[in-house]
Write a protein that holds these residues in place. Structure first.
Motif, PDB file in Angstrom:
ATOM      1  N   ASP A 102       0.809  -1.217   0.000  1.00 59.98           N
ATOM      2  CA  ASP A 102       0.000   0.000   0.000  1.00 59.98           C
ATOM      3  C   ASP A 102       0.845   1.272   0.000  1.00 59.98           C
ATOM      4  OD1 ASP A 102      -2.259  -1.597   0.069  1.00 59.98           O
ATOM      5  OD2 ASP A 102      -2.336  -1.612   2.262  1.00 59.98           O
ATOM      6  N   TYR A 103       2.088   1.197   0.479  1.00 55.90           N
ATOM      7  CA  TYR A 103       2.885   2.428   0.552  1.00 55.90           C
ATOM      8  C   TYR A 103       4.271   2.302  -0.070  1.00 55.90           C
ATOM      9  CZ  TYR A 103       3.906  -0.129   4.906  1.00 55.90           C
ATOM     10  OH  TYR A 103       4.185  -1.109   5.838  1.00 55.90           O
ATOM     11  N   VAL A 104       4.685   1.118  -0.509  1.00 60.30           N
ATOM     12  CA  VAL A 104       5.952   1.004  -1.219  1.00 60.30           C
ATOM     13  C   VAL A 104       5.779   1.542  -2.639  1.00 60.30           C
ATOM     14  CG1 VAL A 104       7.601  -0.635  -2.215  1.00 60.30           C
ATOM     15  CG2 VAL A 104       6.866  -0.887   0.139  1.00 60.30           C
ATOM     16  N   PRO A 105       6.673   2.399  -3.118  1.00 61.02           N
ATOM     17  CA  PRO A 105       6.530   2.931  -4.483  1.00 61.02           C
ATOM     18  C   PRO A 105       6.489   1.816  -5.523  1.00 61.02           C
ATOM     19  CG  PRO A 105       8.184   4.160  -3.252  1.00 61.02           C
ATOM     20  CD  PRO A 105       7.817   2.991  -2.396  1.00 61.02           C
ATOM     21  N   PHE A 106       5.589   1.963  -6.485  1.00 61.64           N
ATOM     22  CA  PHE A 106       5.441   0.947  -7.531  1.00 61.64           C
ATOM     23  C   PHE A 106       6.734   0.725  -8.310  1.00 61.64           C
ATOM     24  CE2 PHE A 106       4.211  -0.120 -11.960  1.00 61.64           C
ATOM     25  CZ  PHE A 106       3.702  -1.390 -11.721  1.00 61.64           C
ATOM     26  N   PRO A 107       7.544   1.775  -8.611  1.00 56.24           N
ATOM     27  CA  PRO A 107       8.813   1.519  -9.308  1.00 56.24           C
ATOM     28  C   PRO A 107       9.743   0.592  -8.524  1.00 56.24           C
ATOM     29  CG  PRO A 107       8.248   3.837  -9.472  1.00 56.24           C
ATOM     30  CD  PRO A 107       7.270   3.223  -8.515  1.00 56.24           C
ATOM     31  N   TRP A 108       9.716   0.675  -7.184  1.00 57.46           N
ATOM     32  CA  TRP A 108      10.549  -0.239  -6.393  1.00 57.46           C
ATOM     33  C   TRP A 108      10.118  -1.684  -6.627  1.00 57.46           C
ATOM     34  CZ3 TRP A 108      11.848   1.638  -0.790  1.00 57.46           C
ATOM     35  CH2 TRP A 108      12.432   2.908  -0.858  1.00 57.46           C
ATOM     36  N   THR A 109       8.811  -1.931  -6.497  1.00 60.03           N
ATOM     37  CA  THR A 109       8.308  -3.296  -6.663  1.00 60.03           C
ATOM     38  C   THR A 109       8.621  -3.830  -8.053  1.00 60.03           C
ATOM     39  OG1 THR A 109       6.505  -2.715  -5.147  1.00 60.03           O
ATOM     40  CG2 THR A 109       6.263  -4.741  -6.408  1.00 60.03           C
ATOM     41  N   THR A 110       8.462  -2.981  -9.058  1.00 54.35           N
ATOM     42  CA  THR A 110       8.734  -3.415 -10.424  1.00 54.35           C
ATOM     43  C   THR A 110      10.216  -3.680 -10.636  1.00 54.35           C
ATOM     44  OG1 THR A 110       6.878  -2.045 -11.162  1.00 54.35           O
ATOM     45  CG2 THR A 110       8.385  -2.836 -12.844  1.00 54.35           C
ATOM     46  N   LEU A 111      11.077  -2.804 -10.119  1.00 55.62           N
ATOM     47  CA  LEU A 111      12.513  -2.999 -10.293  1.00 55.62           C
ATOM     48  C   LEU A 111      12.978  -4.287  -9.618  1.00 55.62           C
ATOM     49  CD1 LEU A 111      15.256  -2.065 -11.265  1.00 55.62           C
ATOM     50  CD2 LEU A 111      15.452  -0.622  -9.230  1.00 55.62           C
ATOM     51  N   VAL A 112      12.452  -4.576  -8.439  1.00 58.39           N
ATOM     52  CA  VAL A 112      12.818  -5.829  -7.757  1.00 58.39           C
ATOM     53  C   VAL A 112      12.370  -7.033  -8.584  1.00 58.39           C
ATOM     54  CG1 VAL A 112      12.285  -7.244  -5.742  1.00 58.39           C
ATOM     55  CG2 VAL A 112      12.907  -4.843  -5.442  1.00 58.39           C
ATOM     56  N   HIS A 113      11.164  -6.955  -9.148  1.00 61.16           N
ATOM     57  CA  HIS A 113      10.676  -8.042 -10.007  1.00 61.16           C
ATOM     58  C   HIS A 113      11.549  -8.188 -11.251  1.00 61.16           C
ATOM     59  CE1 HIS A 113       6.866 -10.170 -11.750  1.00 61.16           C
ATOM     60  NE2 HIS A 113       7.889 -10.983 -11.605  1.00 61.16           N
ATOM     61  N   VAL A 114      11.938  -7.065 -11.840  1.00 58.08           N
ATOM     62  CA  VAL A 114      12.814  -7.097 -13.012  1.00 58.08           C
ATOM     63  C   VAL A 114      14.142  -7.760 -12.673  1.00 58.08           C
ATOM     64  CG1 VAL A 114      14.178  -5.642 -14.571  1.00 58.08           C
ATOM     65  CG2 VAL A 114      11.762  -5.130 -14.188  1.00 58.08           C
ATOM     66  N   LYS A 115      14.700  -7.401 -11.533  1.00 58.29           N
ATOM     67  CA  LYS A 115      15.984  -7.980 -11.147  1.00 58.29           C
ATOM     68  C   LYS A 115      15.874  -9.477 -10.888  1.00 58.29           C
ATOM     69  CE  LYS A 115      18.472  -3.994  -9.298  1.00 58.29           C
ATOM     70  NZ  LYS A 115      19.352  -3.531  -8.215  1.00 58.29           N
ATOM     71  N   ALA A 116      14.781  -9.912 -10.285  1.00 57.34           N
ATOM     72  CA  ALA A 116      14.600 -11.343 -10.041  1.00 57.34           C
ATOM     73  C   ALA A 116      14.608 -12.115 -11.362  1.00 57.34           C
ATOM     74  CB  ALA A 116      13.305 -11.592  -9.282  1.00 57.34           C
ATOM     75  N   GLU A 117      13.902 -11.590 -12.367  1.00 57.29           N
ATOM     76  CA  GLU A 117      13.885 -12.247 -13.672  1.00 57.29           C
ATOM     77  C   GLU A 117      15.233 -12.141 -14.370  1.00 57.29           C
ATOM     78  OE1 GLU A 117      11.570 -14.083 -14.936  1.00 57.29           O
ATOM     79  OE2 GLU A 117      10.093 -13.741 -13.360  1.00 57.29           O
ATOM     80  N   TYR A 118      15.861 -10.974 -14.267  1.00 60.99           N
ATOM     81  CA  TYR A 118      17.139 -10.747 -14.960  1.00 60.99           C
ATOM     82  C   TYR A 118      18.228 -11.674 -14.436  1.00 60.99           C
ATOM     83  CZ  TYR A 118      21.606  -8.445 -15.955  1.00 60.99           C
ATOM     84  OH  TYR A 118      22.894  -8.195 -16.324  1.00 60.99           O
ATOM     85  N   PHE A 119      18.348 -11.790 -13.120  1.00 64.54           N
ATOM     86  CA  PHE A 119      19.422 -12.622 -12.575  1.00 64.54           C
ATOM     87  C   PHE A 119      19.117 -14.112 -12.708  1.00 64.54           C
ATOM     88  CE2 PHE A 119      20.554  -8.622 -10.467  1.00 64.54           C
ATOM     89  CZ  PHE A 119      21.914  -8.600 -10.742  1.00 64.54           C
ATOM     90  N   ARG A 120      17.861 -14.468 -12.708  1.00 64.53           N
ATOM     91  CA  ARG A 120      17.519 -15.869 -12.984  1.00 64.53           C
ATOM     92  C   ARG A 120      17.909 -16.218 -14.417  1.00 64.53           C
ATOM     93  NH1 ARG A 120      13.160 -18.668 -15.121  1.00 64.53           N
ATOM     94  NH2 ARG A 120      12.828 -20.757 -14.255  1.00 64.53           N
ATOM     95  N   ALA A 121      17.635 -15.304 -15.359  1.00 66.87           N
ATOM     96  CA  ALA A 121      18.046 -15.528 -16.743  1.00 66.87           C
ATOM     97  C   ALA A 121      19.567 -15.564 -16.868  1.00 66.87           C
ATOM     98  CB  ALA A 121      17.466 -14.426 -17.627  1.00 66.87           C
ATOM     99  N   LEU A 122      20.242 -14.728 -16.073  1.00 72.00           N
ATOM    100  CA  LEU A 122      21.701 -14.702 -16.127  1.00 72.00           C
ATOM    101  C   LEU A 122      22.290 -16.031 -15.645  1.00 72.00           C
ATOM    102  CD1 LEU A 122      23.856 -12.691 -16.977  1.00 72.00           C
ATOM    103  CD2 LEU A 122      23.962 -11.887 -14.620  1.00 72.00           C
TER     104      LEU A 122
END
Length: 619
Positions: free
Chosen positions: A300-320
């Motif tokens: 409810d209060y964490v900025p949406f860009p933070w949540t998206t960036l964390v999700h992006v990193k999870a996918e990026y490093f799994r692909a790496l």
């Protein structure tokens, strides 16, 4: 040619008057319209300023990304606060409780106000600013020990703005001030970590330490504070921030390992270790962070860009991770039989000691290339998903570095896939097993080292904290003249700062003068000696002649406890130990136990308060 002059007629004056009146009306209308427009514009400006302020707080210190990094980190913005008036409550407390002139401590109060201004109102985003924050935190520990009791606060209202939402919160508890400063210590560590040049081993090492310190600060805050008045300091938020900083530290560990990677790209074990120890471990950390961010109330209060960036990193490093595994299988030599058990343990479901749940590690070159293509497929799918998530968030689309890194990784995987034989169709490759997360360097949270920032108690003139604090009650007695007898003055001294009268000889000179066991000597012949050591007081007394000495002492009084707290008179040993623990130069936050360190919503320990001292009028 001279223009023809028109004669003045009877209607000329009337026409001029009508024109002037019309002009006046238009002018007043324009002024009214301008006034209304100005009012609306001013109001619109104020609204935009407030919105921009809240957006800055929600996105944190978004301009701190250094240009040399590969993937941007998430720094946290500092909490903002309002100015405080320390003078009024401190002067009243010093005059009323300590029995001294509060106006004589204006220099100390001004020093405290300047320290707070520099540390929390106008902080420097540097190591110097970090030291100022820690110095102010240590001073708050002194203030709490000297002026605050469970039944009495300073009477100040501390205002702080939430770092994530910008919503203001206020409390009278000094613990709220301490907690907010500790939060800013952690936030500043995140900014210092995000600013490091992680293209070199030294920069990655510094970034790891900074994020470890940030995680330690947030963990310390979570363990010691409860019922926080702002969302950013709630246990769920602090737990999320601790996980996020640990994940970012793990990412920096991976970057350091990548910089130290062998130049030989055909080293199979080295590539697998990068896949297992770094990329997949980082992906696992970020998946945990994303799960926390996606759950209420954090979402409810964490900025949406933070949540998206964390999700992006999870996918990026799994692909790496899959990409490094593909390099090992496609380019590296076939695994020797002696290394086979170690290599099989890299892949989830393959173990030398148990039946494999996935495909066995191929021993043929063609099969190895097929499995490598399967990992490349997973890498490409993960990188495409990361790019898709990146495109969804408008704020992340403005971060060119992130898009460049994701696009480059995808191009590299596609290029590698095109190098392989095209006999097998892309969708007919073997199913790639997951990589088993493992790391040999898991960064742990490290609490801030408050002891390395040495500060002196600003209000040390009031005397040692072991005696002269709001928790205690006392009576000032003297000057008392004590004559020297045949056996001396008739009392025994022990302890330091202040020196304690440990025993009084019955019938001696001290007993006759009215001195009692347990009194503290605070003045010798008019010289203040609250901070004197035992040897200094003894040397001064030995130098006295037969005329004797004039002493001023503090007599301890029974404490007035709130109902239910109770009181216990400590022994002499306990009083002496407390004197040594409350030194002048260094506060005790680094040595104290975690529970009383911050003191938010902590229940008072019953039966361990000792004698409470406070000045009382002389009889």
């Amino acid at each position: 040619m001279v223009p023809e002059e028109k004669p003045d007629g009877p209607g000329t004056g009337e026409e001029s008057a009508r024109l002037q009146a019309a002009g006046s009306i238009r002018k007043s209308c324009d002024l009214l319209a301008d006034s209304q427009d100005s009012h609306l514009q001013s109001r619109r400006t104020r609204i935009h300023q407030q919105i921009n302020k809240e957006l800055r707080m929600r996105t944190g210190a978004e301009n701190l990304y250094s240009e040399g990094v590969t993937v941007p980190m998430i720094p946290l913005g500092l909490k903002e606060t309002k100015q405080l008036d320390w003078a009024t409550p401190l002067k009243e407390l010093i005059s009323g409780h300590f029995g001294e002139d509060g106006t004589s401590y204006e220099a100390e109060i001004r020093e405290l106000e300047e320290l707070r201004q520099q540390a929390v109102r106008t902080p420097s985003r540097s190591e110097a600013g970090l030291e100022l924050l820690m110095a102010y935190y240590n001073q708050l520990c002194f203030l709490e020990a000297r002026f605050v009791t469970p039944a009495r606060s300073l009477g100040l209202l501390f205002h702080w703005y939430d770092s994530l939402t910008g919503v203001p919160a206020q409390q009278q508890a000094l613990a709220f001030e301490k907690g907010s400063v500790l939060f800013n210590i952690g936030a500043l560590h995140t900014q210092l970590g995000a600013r490091q040049d992680r293209s070199c081993p030294r920069g990655t090492s510094r970034a790891v330490k900074a994020f470890q310190r940030a995680a330690g600060a947030f963990g310390l805050l979570r363990e010691n504070f409860s019922h926080a008045p702002s969302p950013d300091m709630s246990p769920t938020s602090l737990s999320m921030l601790e996980q996020l900083m640990t994940a970012q530290a793990q990412e920096c560990v991976f970057e350091g390992l990548s910089l130290q990677a062998p130049t030989d790209p055909y080293d199979c074990l080295a590539q697998l270790h990068l896949a297992q120890e770094a990329a997949q471990q980082v992906a696992a950390e970020y998946r945990l962070v994303h799960q926390t961010m996606a759950q209420p109330p954090v979402q409810d209060y964490v900025p949406f860009p933070w949540t998206t960036l964390v999700h992006v990193k999870a996918e990026y490093f799994r692909a790496l991770a899959h990409y490094h595994a593909a390099l090992a299988l496609c380019d590296g030599p076939l695994v020797a039989e002696a290394e086979l058990p170690a290599v099989e343990q890299v892949f989830l479901g393959l173990s030398a000691s148990s039946a494999p749940r996935g495909p066995a590690l191929p021993q043929e070159r063609e099969e190895s290339r097929k499995l490598g293509k399967a990992h490349l497929k997973q890498a490409i799918l993960g990188q495409e998903e990361a790019l898709r998530l990146h495109a969804v968030c408008r704020a992340l689309r403005r971060v060119d570095l992130l898009q460049a890194v994701l696009a480059q990784a995808l191009r590299r995987s596609l290029a590698k896939y095109s190098e392989l034989d095209l006999e097998d169709d892309f969708f007919e490759t073997t199913e790639a097993p997951d990589i088993q997360p493992k790391t040999h360097q898991r960064p742990k949270a490290r609490a801030p080292s408050f002891s390395r920032v040495k500060v002196a108690d600003i209000f040390h003139r009031l005397g040692p904290l072991s005696v002269f604090s709001a928790k205690n009650r006392w009576r000032l007695v003297g000057p008392i003249h004590v004559a020297r007898g045949e056996g001396g003055f008739g009392f025994t001294l022990r302890g330091d700062s202040p020196v304690l009268i440990a025993a009084v000889v019955p019938g001696g000179q001290a007993a006759a003068a009215g001195l009692k066991e347990g009194d503290y000597i605070v003045s010798v012949n008019g010289q203040p000696c609250r901070w004197w050591k035992h040897a200094e007081v003894v040397a001064q007394l030995k130098g006295m002649g037969d005329e004797g000495v004039s002493l001023q002492v503090v007599t301890l009084l029974p404490s007035v406890e709130p109902p239910g707290l109770g009181a216990r008179r400590p022994g002499l040993g306990a009083l002496l130990r407390s004197q040594k623990e409350c030194g002048r130069e260094t506060p005790g936050p680094a040595r104290a136990s975690p529970r009383p360190l911050l003191g938010w919503s902590c229940k008072a320990k019953r039966g361990k308060t000792g004698r409470r001292l406070s000045p009382a009028p002389q009889p």
